[in-house]
Motif scaffolding. Structure first.
Motif, PDB file in Angstrom:
ATOM      1  N   ALA A  98      -2.205  35.512  -7.971  1.00 22.32           N
ATOM      2  CA  ALA A  98      -1.533  34.315  -8.461  1.00 22.32           C
ATOM      3  C   ALA A  98      -1.955  33.097  -7.646  1.00 22.32           C
ATOM      4  CB  ALA A  98      -0.014  34.497  -8.404  1.00 22.32           C
ATOM      5  N   ASP A  99      -2.150  33.263  -6.347  1.00 20.92           N
ATOM      6  CA  ASP A  99      -2.586  32.146  -5.499  1.00 20.92           C
ATOM      7  C   ASP A  99      -3.997  31.697  -5.866  1.00 20.92           C
ATOM      8  OD1 ASP A  99      -0.211  32.048  -4.114  1.00 20.92           O
ATOM      9  OD2 ASP A  99      -0.922  33.282  -2.438  1.00 20.92           O
ATOM     10  N   GLU A 100      -4.862  32.644  -6.181  1.00 20.87           N
ATOM     11  CA  GLU A 100      -6.224  32.284  -6.573  1.00 20.87           C
ATOM     12  C   GLU A 100      -6.228  31.532  -7.909  1.00 20.87           C
ATOM     13  OE1 GLU A 100      -9.163  35.635  -4.635  1.00 20.87           O
ATOM     14  OE2 GLU A 100      -7.764  36.313  -6.193  1.00 20.87           O
ATOM     15  N   TRP A 101      -5.385  31.953  -8.845  1.00 20.18           N
ATOM     16  CA  TRP A 101      -5.293  31.226 -10.104  1.00 20.18           C
ATOM     17  C   TRP A 101      -4.739  29.824  -9.885  1.00 20.18           C
ATOM     18  CZ3 TRP A 101      -8.083  32.124 -14.032  1.00 20.18           C
ATOM     19  CH2 TRP A 101      -8.423  33.414 -14.425  1.00 20.18           C
ATOM     20  N   LEU A 102      -3.763  29.689  -8.994  1.00 21.97           N
ATOM     21  CA  LEU A 102      -3.210  28.357  -8.722  1.00 21.97           C
ATOM     22  C   LEU A 102      -4.297  27.460  -8.133  1.00 21.97           C
ATOM     23  CD1 LEU A 102      -0.863  26.386  -8.629  1.00 21.97           C
ATOM     24  CD2 LEU A 102      -0.200  27.360  -6.409  1.00 21.97           C
ATOM     25  N   ARG A 103      -5.137  28.001  -7.275  1.00 23.15           N
ATOM     26  CA  ARG A 103      -6.248  27.221  -6.717  1.00 23.15           C
ATOM     27  C   ARG A 103      -7.173  26.746  -7.830  1.00 23.15           C
ATOM     28  NH1 ARG A 103     -11.966  28.565  -6.315  1.00 23.15           N
ATOM     29  NH2 ARG A 103     -11.423  30.678  -5.595  1.00 23.15           N
ATOM     30  N   ILE A 104      -7.474  27.617  -8.792  1.00 26.04           N
ATOM     31  CA  ILE A 104      -8.323  27.244  -9.923  1.00 26.04           C
ATOM     32  C   ILE A 104      -7.653  26.156 -10.743  1.00 26.04           C
ATOM     33  CG2 ILE A 104      -9.295  28.085 -12.095  1.00 26.04           C
ATOM     34  CD1 ILE A 104      -9.603  30.826 -10.671  1.00 26.04           C
TER      35      ILE A 104
END
Length: 364
Positions: A98-104
Motif C-alpha cells: 500500500a505504501d508503494e502504491w501511495l508513492r506512485i
C-alpha cells in the motif's frame, strides 16, 4: 464515427457537465458539488503541468491503469486476466505494498496525471490501497469492481472520498451478467447500485461488448436505467478473445460500426452521461493510446506494461520512478515503430500483434 475526436477534451467536458449538474443539486448533496468544483480546477492545473513537461521533452499521459491485486473472488467466463496469469487463485507474494502504491499516486499527482483507474483482479480486496487513493483528492480514481465485495465501511469511504468512483462490471441484464460472472452476481450488483443511488453517490459501469450482448447494452432502456440511478460514466470495451474458441464473440467491422453509431447518437441526445468506447474512441484519435501515448498499465507486481491486454514489461516501478517508467524503452519503440497504429481486429491492437511485442522485448 466522429472525426478528430479528442478523448481528453471529451472527458474534461464531461467532468465539467457533471460539475454543473451537481452544483444544481447543491442543497441535496453539497459535498459532491464542492468536490467536483475543486477537481475541475485541479484537472486544469494538471493539464498545464503536463504541457510544461511536454515542452521539456517528457510526454505524460493523463491516464494510468493500476492493477493493484492479482486476487479475485469470481471466475468470470473468458477472463483475459486469468488467461494471462494477471489474476490467480494463489496468495499474492510480490505485489506492491500500500505504501508503494501511495508513492506512485503521489508521483502521478506531481506529474499531472488526472485519472488513475484501479483494477485487478478485484481491487476492492485491497482496502488499504483504495483508502490511500482516497487521500489523493487531485486525482479521480475509477475503481473497476465486480460489485460483489462491498460493505458498510466501503460505502462510508466512497461517501467521504468523492474522488473514488466505483465502476461496476455488468454485461447487460440479469441473464447476460450471470452467465458470464456467476449466478446471483447481477442481483448483488443492482443492490449495491441502489445503495449508492439512495446515498446520492455517483458511480460508473463497465461493459464488455460481444456480438451476443451488443444490442442489449446499447439499448436506450439499458442506458437510461443506469443513468436514472446515478450512473455518470459508461465504458464500452470490445471483448478480447482469450483463445480461438471465443473469437466468434469478438465484434467485427459491422458490430463496431453499429456500436460507434449508437454511442455517438446517445452522446448527442444526452450529455449528462459520459460515454467512452475502446478501441472505438482510440481509432477516432488516430490509433491505440497505450504504451504511454495516453495511458499505460502497472501490474500488481510493479511491472510497467503497455496496457492490460499486453503484459510485457522492461521496467518495474519498484526499481525506478514513475517519471522514468513513462520513458520505458519498450513504450518508446512501440510508438516509434508503429505497432500501436494501423487497422486491427478485436479490442486491442497489441493483443493482435502480441508475438511482435514479445519479440521486440526479447531483442531489447
Amino acid at each position: 464515427m466522429q472525426s478528430n475526436f479528442d478523448l481528453q477534451k471529451h472527458i474534461e467536458s464531461g467532468v465539467e457537465k457533471i460539475v454543473a449538474d451537481t452544483i444544481k443539486a447543491t442543497l441535496k448533496d453539497p459535498k459532491e458539488s464542492a468536490f467536483m468544483a475543486k477537481f475541475a480546477a485541479a484537472s486544469r492545473k494538471a493539464s498545464k503541468r503536463r504541457m510544461a513537461l511536454e515542452d521539456e521533452g517528457l510526454h505524460v499521459p493523463a491516464f494510468l491503469i493500476a492493477s493493484i491485486t492479482s486476487s479475485c473472488n469470481l471466475h468470470c467466463a473468458g477472463c483475459y486476466s486469468r488467461c494471462t496469469g494477471g489474476t490467480k487463485d494463489t496468495e499474492p507474494t510480490e505485489q506492491l505494498s500500500a505504501d508503494e502504491w501511495l508513492r506512485i499516486f503521489r508521483e502521478a499527482d506531481d506529474l499531472g496525471v488526472s485519472f488513475i483507474m484501479l483494477a485487478g483482479g478485484e481491487p476492492m480486496l485491497r482496502r488499504k490501497v483504495v483508502e490511500e487513493a482516497g487521500k489523493m483528492s487531485n486525482i479521480i480514481f475509477p475503481v473497476f469492481t465486480n460489485g460483489t465485495y462491498m460493505d458498510e465501511e466501503y460505502f462510508k469511504l466512497f461517501d467521504r472520498c468523492r474522488n473514488l468512483i466505483p465502476v461496476f462490471s455488468i454485461e447487460g441484464g440479469k441473464m447476460a451478467t450471470d452467465v458470464r460472472r456467476g449466478a446471483g452476481v447481477y442481483d448483488r450488483i443492482m443492490q449495491n447500485i441502489d445503495r449508492f443511488s439512495d446515498r446520492s453517490l455517483i458511480f460508473g459501469a463497465s461493459i464488455t461488448v460481444t456480438k451476443d450482448n451488443l444490442e442489449e447494452v446499447t439499448a436506450p432502456e439499458f442506458i437510461d436505467k443506469l443513468a436514472a440511478k446515478g450512473c455518470k460514466l459508461m465504458i464500452y470495451i470490445e471483448y478480447v478473445p482469450v483463445d480461438e474458441s471465443t473469437e466468434h464473440l469478438a465484434p467485427e467491422d459491422e458490430e463496431r460500426a453499429r456500436l460507434a453509431e449508437r454511442i455517438d447518437s446517445y452522446r448527442t441526445a444526452n450529455d449528462s452521461l459520459l460515454l467512452l468506447s475502446f478501441p472505438g474512441d482510440e481509432l477516432a484519435m488516430g490509433g491505440c493510446m497505450a504504451a504511454g501515448r495516453e495511458f499505460f498499465h502497472i501490474n500488481s507486481n510493479g511491472g510497467a506494461e503497455p496496457c492490460p491486454f499486453s503484459p510485457y514489461s522492461d521496467t518495474n516501478i519498484k526499481e525506478t520512478s514513475l517519471r522514468e517508467a513513462i520513458k520505458s524503452n519498450l513504450f518508446t519503440k512501440l510508438r516509434e515503430e508503429g505497432l500501436i497504429s494501423g487497422e486491427h481486429k478485436g479490442g486491442c491492437v497489441l493483443y493482435e500483434k502480441r508475438s511482435k511485442v514479445a519479440a521486440m522485448l526479447q531483442s531489447h
